[in-house]
Design a protein around this motif. Sequence first.
Motif, PDB file in Angstrom:
ATOM      1  N   THR A  76       0.864  -1.177   0.000  1.00  0.00           N
ATOM      2  CA  THR A  76       0.000   0.000   0.000  1.00  0.00           C
ATOM      3  C   THR A  76       0.899   1.225   0.000  1.00  0.00           C
ATOM      4  O   THR A  76       1.976   1.219   0.600  1.00  0.00           O
ATOM      5  CB  THR A  76      -0.956   0.038   1.210  1.00  0.00           C
ATOM      6  N   GLN A  77       0.451   2.262  -0.695  1.00  0.00           N
ATOM      7  CA  GLN A  77       1.249   3.486  -0.811  1.00  0.00           C
ATOM      8  C   GLN A  77       0.303   4.664  -0.955  1.00  0.00           C
ATOM      9  O   GLN A  77      -0.700   4.582  -1.674  1.00  0.00           O
ATOM     10  CB  GLN A  77       2.172   3.375  -2.029  1.00  0.00           C
ATOM     11  N   VAL A  78       0.627   5.757  -0.308  1.00  0.00           N
ATOM     12  CA  VAL A  78      -0.199   6.957  -0.374  1.00  0.00           C
ATOM     13  C   VAL A  78       0.140   7.718  -1.657  1.00  0.00           C
ATOM     14  O   VAL A  78       1.291   8.124  -1.863  1.00  0.00           O
ATOM     15  CB  VAL A  78       0.020   7.849   0.861  1.00  0.00           C
ATOM     16  N   LEU A  79      -0.865   7.909  -2.508  1.00  0.00           N
ATOM     17  CA  LEU A  79      -0.657   8.588  -3.790  1.00  0.00           C
ATOM     18  C   LEU A  79      -0.897  10.091  -3.707  1.00  0.00           C
ATOM     19  O   LEU A  79      -0.490  10.819  -4.607  1.00  0.00           O
ATOM     20  CB  LEU A  79      -1.573   7.978  -4.855  1.00  0.00           C
ATOM     21  N   HIS A  80      -1.583  10.534  -2.658  1.00  0.00           N
ATOM     22  CA  HIS A  80      -1.866  11.962  -2.466  1.00  0.00           C
ATOM     23  C   HIS A  80      -2.142  12.189  -0.989  1.00  0.00           C
ATOM     24  O   HIS A  80      -2.702  11.327  -0.309  1.00  0.00           O
ATOM     25  CB  HIS A  80      -3.073  12.399  -3.309  1.00  0.00           C
ATOM     26  N   ARG A  81      -1.761  13.356  -0.539  1.00  0.00           N
ATOM     27  CA  ARG A  81      -1.924  13.713   0.872  1.00  0.00           C
ATOM     28  C   ARG A  81      -3.336  13.480   1.383  1.00  0.00           C
ATOM     29  O   ARG A  81      -3.545  13.066   2.539  1.00  0.00           O
ATOM     30  CB  ARG A  81      -1.554  15.194   1.048  1.00  0.00           C
ATOM     31  N   ASP A  82      -4.342  13.707   0.542  1.00  0.00           N
ATOM     32  CA  ASP A  82      -5.730  13.652   0.982  1.00  0.00           C
ATOM     33  C   ASP A  82      -6.412  12.325   0.670  1.00  0.00           C
ATOM     34  O   ASP A  82      -7.647  12.238   0.750  1.00  0.00           O
ATOM     35  CB  ASP A  82      -6.518  14.803   0.344  1.00  0.00           C
ATOM     36  N   LEU A  83      -5.642  11.308   0.315  1.00  0.00           N
ATOM     37  CA  LEU A  83      -6.200   9.988   0.034  1.00  0.00           C
ATOM     38  C   LEU A  83      -5.681   8.964   1.027  1.00  0.00           C
ATOM     39  O   LEU A  83      -4.517   9.040   1.444  1.00  0.00           O
ATOM     40  CB  LEU A  83      -5.820   9.524  -1.371  1.00  0.00           C
ATOM     41  N   PRO A  84      -6.510   7.985   1.376  1.00  0.00           N
ATOM     42  CA  PRO A  84      -5.973   6.829   2.102  1.00  0.00           C
ATOM     43  C   PRO A  84      -4.991   6.068   1.219  1.00  0.00           C
ATOM     44  O   PRO A  84      -4.934   6.277   0.005  1.00  0.00           O
ATOM     45  CB  PRO A  84      -7.222   5.984   2.413  1.00  0.00           C
ATOM     46  N   ALA A  85      -4.232   5.179   1.818  1.00  0.00           N
ATOM     47  CA  ALA A  85      -3.248   4.404   1.069  1.00  0.00           C
ATOM     48  C   ALA A  85      -3.930   3.542   0.011  1.00  0.00           C
ATOM     49  O   ALA A  85      -5.036   3.026   0.219  1.00  0.00           O
ATOM     50  CB  ALA A  85      -2.427   3.542   2.019  1.00  0.00           C
ATOM     51  N   THR A  86      -3.266   3.398  -1.121  1.00  0.00           N
ATOM     52  CA  THR A  86      -3.769   2.643  -2.266  1.00  0.00           C
ATOM     53  C   THR A  86      -3.089   1.279  -2.323  1.00  0.00           C
ATOM     54  O   THR A  86      -1.871   1.176  -2.149  1.00  0.00           O
ATOM     55  CB  THR A  86      -3.491   3.415  -3.569  1.00  0.00           C
ATOM     56  N   THR A  87      -3.867   0.244  -2.598  1.00  0.00           N
ATOM     57  CA  THR A  87      -3.306  -1.085  -2.821  1.00  0.00           C
ATOM     58  C   THR A  87      -2.651  -1.128  -4.197  1.00  0.00           C
ATOM     59  O   THR A  87      -3.250  -0.724  -5.192  1.00  0.00           O
ATOM     60  CB  THR A  87      -4.393  -2.164  -2.729  1.00  0.00           C
TER      61      THR A  87
END
Length: 583
Positions: A76-87
């Motif tokens: 999982t990695q955060v793609l943007h400050r305002d998003l939860p982490a993405t699988t």
Amino acid sequence: MVAPSAAALFIHVVVFIVALCLHWSTFANADNYVCQPNAVIPPSPSLTPFVDRLPIPPWIDVSAGRLVTIGAYKITQVLHRDLPATTLYAYGTSAATATYPGPTLVAKQNIPSYILFENHITDSETFLVTDKTLTWANPANGGVPIVPHLHGAEAESASDGHPEAWFTASGEHGPKFIKQKYEYPNCQPPTLLWYHDHTIGITRNNVLAGLTGLYIIRSTSDEPDYLPRGTNEIPLVIQDKRVWANGSINYPDIGISPLIHPSWCVGYGGDVVLVNGKIWPYLEVYPEKYRFRMLNGANSRFFTLSLSNPALQWIQIGTDGGFLSSPIYLSTITLAPANRADVIIDFSSLAVGSMVYMNNSAPFPFPDANSVVSPPAVASSVMAFKIVSRPRGSPAQFSKVPTRLAVIPEPRYNLATDVYRSFIFNNQYDSNGYMIKSLINSEGYTDPLTESPKLGTVEIWDFINITPDGHPIHLHLISFLVLHQQAFDQDAYTGQRCHLEVQFGQPGSCFTEPPRNLDATQIGWKDTVTVYPSVVLRIWTKWSPRVGGDFPFDATSGPGYVWHCHVLEHEDDEMMRPLVVHR
């Protein structure tokens, strides 16, 4: 077994269609991605641009002659400050170090690198929808098959990432699998390559999920030492996506022709742009020259990039195959999927505190936006540059733009003796007129081999595009040179009211113009070039190493190679052909 009656078959068909419609309606009401003309595709949530710093993927030296292990992992990695982490799926030396994009692998010319690729993705199937009506890996025991391809490399086919050489975490292998320990001789001129998944039928899924990274071949003797370097040399992996508010990737659930391909879509268009795994990031730069090693790693989207400050230009010094003969100065630079560009931007005239924005103006689909594939996705912003002062005591970096870079030969050929091949790019459509397949000479990947060049020979290839899309065509094993392109009357040609001559210098009656000079996207050594609609594009290929002589491996051994369109949705649905070289 007793054959069912016509009435029974009719009932089965009606039940199937009703069930599919209910399935379709359910997904549509759930705001999933429905790849249909005029469908309302849910946009990504509103996100503030230029609030995340541009990440720089880790660099790994693969030139020491030791074996380097690169695994594929679920992260999982955060793609943007305002998003939860993405699988995501990502490359790395361990689960803890895996990143999207993967580490930048740095090799040296003429020093082989040895990489063991491993699959640690234990999902029963990819988290993005797999359309199992396509020709695809289909492992008997399930799992997520992968096979890395070093795009642009001169390598043996056993190390090339053949689409049927896939392997799963459980140890299942595709029919063309030979090994997972790849060897790259790195004998070609210095350039930027990239590695990405190449599994048959799900390349689009695995690349969108994150399986991509850069690979740089350096040479201390051929590369000017006064180019921007160190912290002033920045890799940029540019891709697009759609995301949900929970951070997950929004990918088609319902295809353009769901009775034939339930989830396959003609092309994937995101509405946010990621650079090095961040949505609309910013980079702090000093008022100096910077060298950017850029890749368009998108599934389908072309990028036409510009800079918001009119005082700045792209100074392009290299393309897919390495350095140009001399720099070219451009206000815009167009990158098809898989294209790379080596560019310099000179920020030295800008005041500290000023901002420069990188923007995109390429239509989607390319080159003519339309709603036949899906509603055009807007992705106009890419990233920002913030001009800052160098820290006190930190000396400015001296660099300059070279006037001469590499010698690019004049391609020599003779159509009376050299092999000539022509290829028509055409589509198949369903009864509603929706595209269901992309083909080359009406043939797909599983049709018999037709391209088998002889080592050391020159071949002239003509690409004839009678589809509405631009196709970025990629050849494995070699780089090539573009000779020219020439527009033709497509309606008259497909109606057989004119013809296209195959002999150079003898234009057929279908052509509407003389051969054009090369544009900025076609100059220099290429491994991927765009063929525009209603255009014949001619390339010069020589089936030998760029540096001359013989390949330092047996290019005739192993499973062979492929060539294909690098719109990954097209590649996954048959716009790929086998390629085997012989002695």
